[in-house]
Design an enzyme around this catalytic site. Structure first.
Site, PDB file in Angstrom:
ATOM      1  N   ASP A 148      -5.743  -2.094  -7.903  1.00 32.89           N
ATOM      2  CA  ASP A 148      -5.266  -3.088  -6.931  1.00 32.89           C
ATOM      3  C   ASP A 148      -6.362  -4.111  -6.634  1.00 32.89           C
ATOM      4  O   ASP A 148      -6.088  -5.185  -6.115  1.00 32.89           O
ATOM      5  CB  ASP A 148      -4.900  -2.380  -5.611  1.00 32.89           C
ATOM      6  CG  ASP A 148      -3.397  -2.320  -5.398  1.00 32.89           C
ATOM      7  OD1 ASP A 148      -2.679  -3.105  -6.056  1.00 32.89           O
ATOM      8  OD2 ASP A 148      -2.950  -1.494  -4.584  1.00 32.89           O
ATOM      9  N   LYS A 169       7.229  -0.275  -9.769  1.00 30.53           N
ATOM     10  CA  LYS A 169       5.975  -0.029 -10.492  1.00 30.53           C
ATOM     11  C   LYS A 169       6.180   1.080 -11.526  1.00 30.53           C
ATOM     12  O   LYS A 169       5.701   0.988 -12.650  1.00 30.53           O
ATOM     13  CB  LYS A 169       4.856   0.333  -9.499  1.00 30.53           C
ATOM     14  CG  LYS A 169       4.381  -0.897  -8.723  1.00 30.53           C
ATOM     15  CD  LYS A 169       3.546  -0.583  -7.499  1.00 30.53           C
ATOM     16  CE  LYS A 169       3.345  -1.850  -6.672  1.00 30.53           C
ATOM     17  NZ  LYS A 169       2.718  -1.657  -5.384  1.00 30.53           N
ATOM     18  N   GLN A 175       0.129   2.862  -1.822  1.00 37.10           N
ATOM     19  CA  GLN A 175       1.089   1.852  -1.355  1.00 37.10           C
ATOM     20  C   GLN A 175       0.897   1.590   0.141  1.00 37.10           C
ATOM     21  O   GLN A 175       0.897   2.510   0.956  1.00 37.10           O
ATOM     22  CB  GLN A 175       2.523   2.347  -1.640  1.00 37.10           C
ATOM     23  CG  GLN A 175       3.601   1.343  -1.308  1.00 37.10           C
ATOM     24  CD  GLN A 175       3.540   0.087  -2.185  1.00 37.10           C
ATOM     25  OE1 GLN A 175       3.386   0.171  -3.396  1.00 37.10           O
ATOM     26  NE2 GLN A 175       3.637  -1.083  -1.563  1.00 37.10           N
TER      27      GLN A 175
END
Ligand SMILES: NC(=O)c1ccc[n+]([C@@H]2O[C@H](COP(=O)([O-])OP(=O)(O)OC[C@H]3O[C@@H](n4cnc5c(N)ncnc54)[C@H](OP(=O)(O)O)[C@@H]3O)[C@@H](O)[C@H]2O)c1
Length: 287
Positions: free
Chosen positions: A120, A53, A97
């Site tokens: 997200d 990322k 995460q």
């Protein structure tokens, strides 16, 4: 029939190229999009995902801020960090995460992210907006699947889509996206899971079969009908090799299109994360 390979690497590259002028345009207005990634603990797979990322941000000219925290981090410390990032004007996207260490309450932490920075797309506010057909941020993996289908000009409207898997991050939101009365949607959806009796009876009805079960090679040739489009979301490590949820060799001759693993849905997830981050920065200009 030998299936056409759906090249997620190529499509994800196209999407990133399309984002570049949007990022440049923002930078010209003194607004560099910023993504904060929080990694708690030292899970090796998570470290690789986070590194990927960061690399994607670098390549696109997006500011990336990594918070690597010890696995002993307390819930309160993590919530405080999220508060800080929620209030930081240089940050347009916040990503925690997963998975988190067991002592942390995953829901509480994800719900603490400002929904307008939830790139997200996991916050209930964003999932609710998705459900009523007025989304802000679409969850990245489901959005990646929809983009792959669209960009390969695979009609979704009026088709029967069968999804194997009902998780909150893939199966359920994907079903909600594809059922909408909208472009690249308007499908009839069946969702299968471990409570589904006679899985084959459902999967054999699919025009488009999406496997998101986390069960290596469970979708075999006998489970599909000739000409089906097969999208494999699964990423499973088997003896140090990455394999999907689809038994590629027994499916490839029957399907019309198929995504490989790796190189199918995987690269799309990061591309859509970048798209959400850029969108979030743009929203601060346009409201
Ligand atoms: N490409 C990407 O970027 C990306 C992103 C996210 C996830 N993934 C991968 O996608 C897969 C799914 O991820 P997830 O987070 O959605 O997984 P998850 O939370 O474990 O959910 C799996 C779902 O599949 C169902 N399932 C499992 N085995 C099944 C079987 N034999 N028959 C029918 N249904 C079955 C489960 O049913 P129950 O609900 O009944 O338990 C559950 O709903 C994993 O391999 C993951 O690594 C890839």
């Amino acid at each position: 029939m030998k299936a056409t390979l759906i090249d997620g690497k190529k499509v994800s590259q196209e999407i990133r190229e399309e984002l570049k002028p949007r990022v440049q345009n923002l930078i010209q207005q003194d607004l560099k999009p910023g993504l904060a990634v929080i990694l708690v603990g030292d899970d090796p797979a998570s470290q690789v995902y986070v590194r990927n990322k960061e690399k994607a941000c670098e390549k696109l000219g997006v500011y990336s801020l990594k918070h690597q925290l010890p696995s002993t981090t307390s819930q309160n410390d993590l919530l405080h960090l999220i508060d800080e990032l929620n209030n930081n004007p240089a940050i347009h996207g916040i990503l925690v995460q997963l998975p988190l260490p067991k002592h942390l309450d995953e829901k509480k932490i994800l719900y603490h992210i400002n929904p307008l920075k939830d790139v997200d797309g996991f916050h209930p506010y964003n999932l609710g907006r998705l459900m009523i057909g007025d989304p802000i941020f679409l969850p990245c993996t489901p959005w990646g699947v929809q983009e792959l289908l669209s960009r390969y000009q695979i009609d979704i409207s009026r088709k029967h889509v069968v999804i194997v898997g009902r998780s909150n991050i893939v199966g359920k939101p994907l079903s909600m996206m594809l059922v909408q009365k909208a472009k690249a949607a308007n499908a009839t959806i069946t969702i299968c899971h471990t409570g589904t009796e006679n899985l084959a009876q459902h999967t054999q009805m699919a025009d488009i079969l999406i496997a998101a079960a986390g069960s290596p090679k469970m979708i075999t040739g006998e489970l599909i009908r000739e000409g089906v489009v097969v999208i494999d979301v699964g990423i499973n490590k088997v003896e140090d090799k990455l394999v999907g949820d689809v038994d590629f060799d027994s499916v490839v001759d029957k399907a019309s299109f198929i995504t490989p693993v790796p190189g199918g849905v995987g690269p799309m997830t990061i591309a859509m994360l970048m798209a959400n981050t850029v969108k979030s920065a743009e929203r601060t200009l346009h409201g």
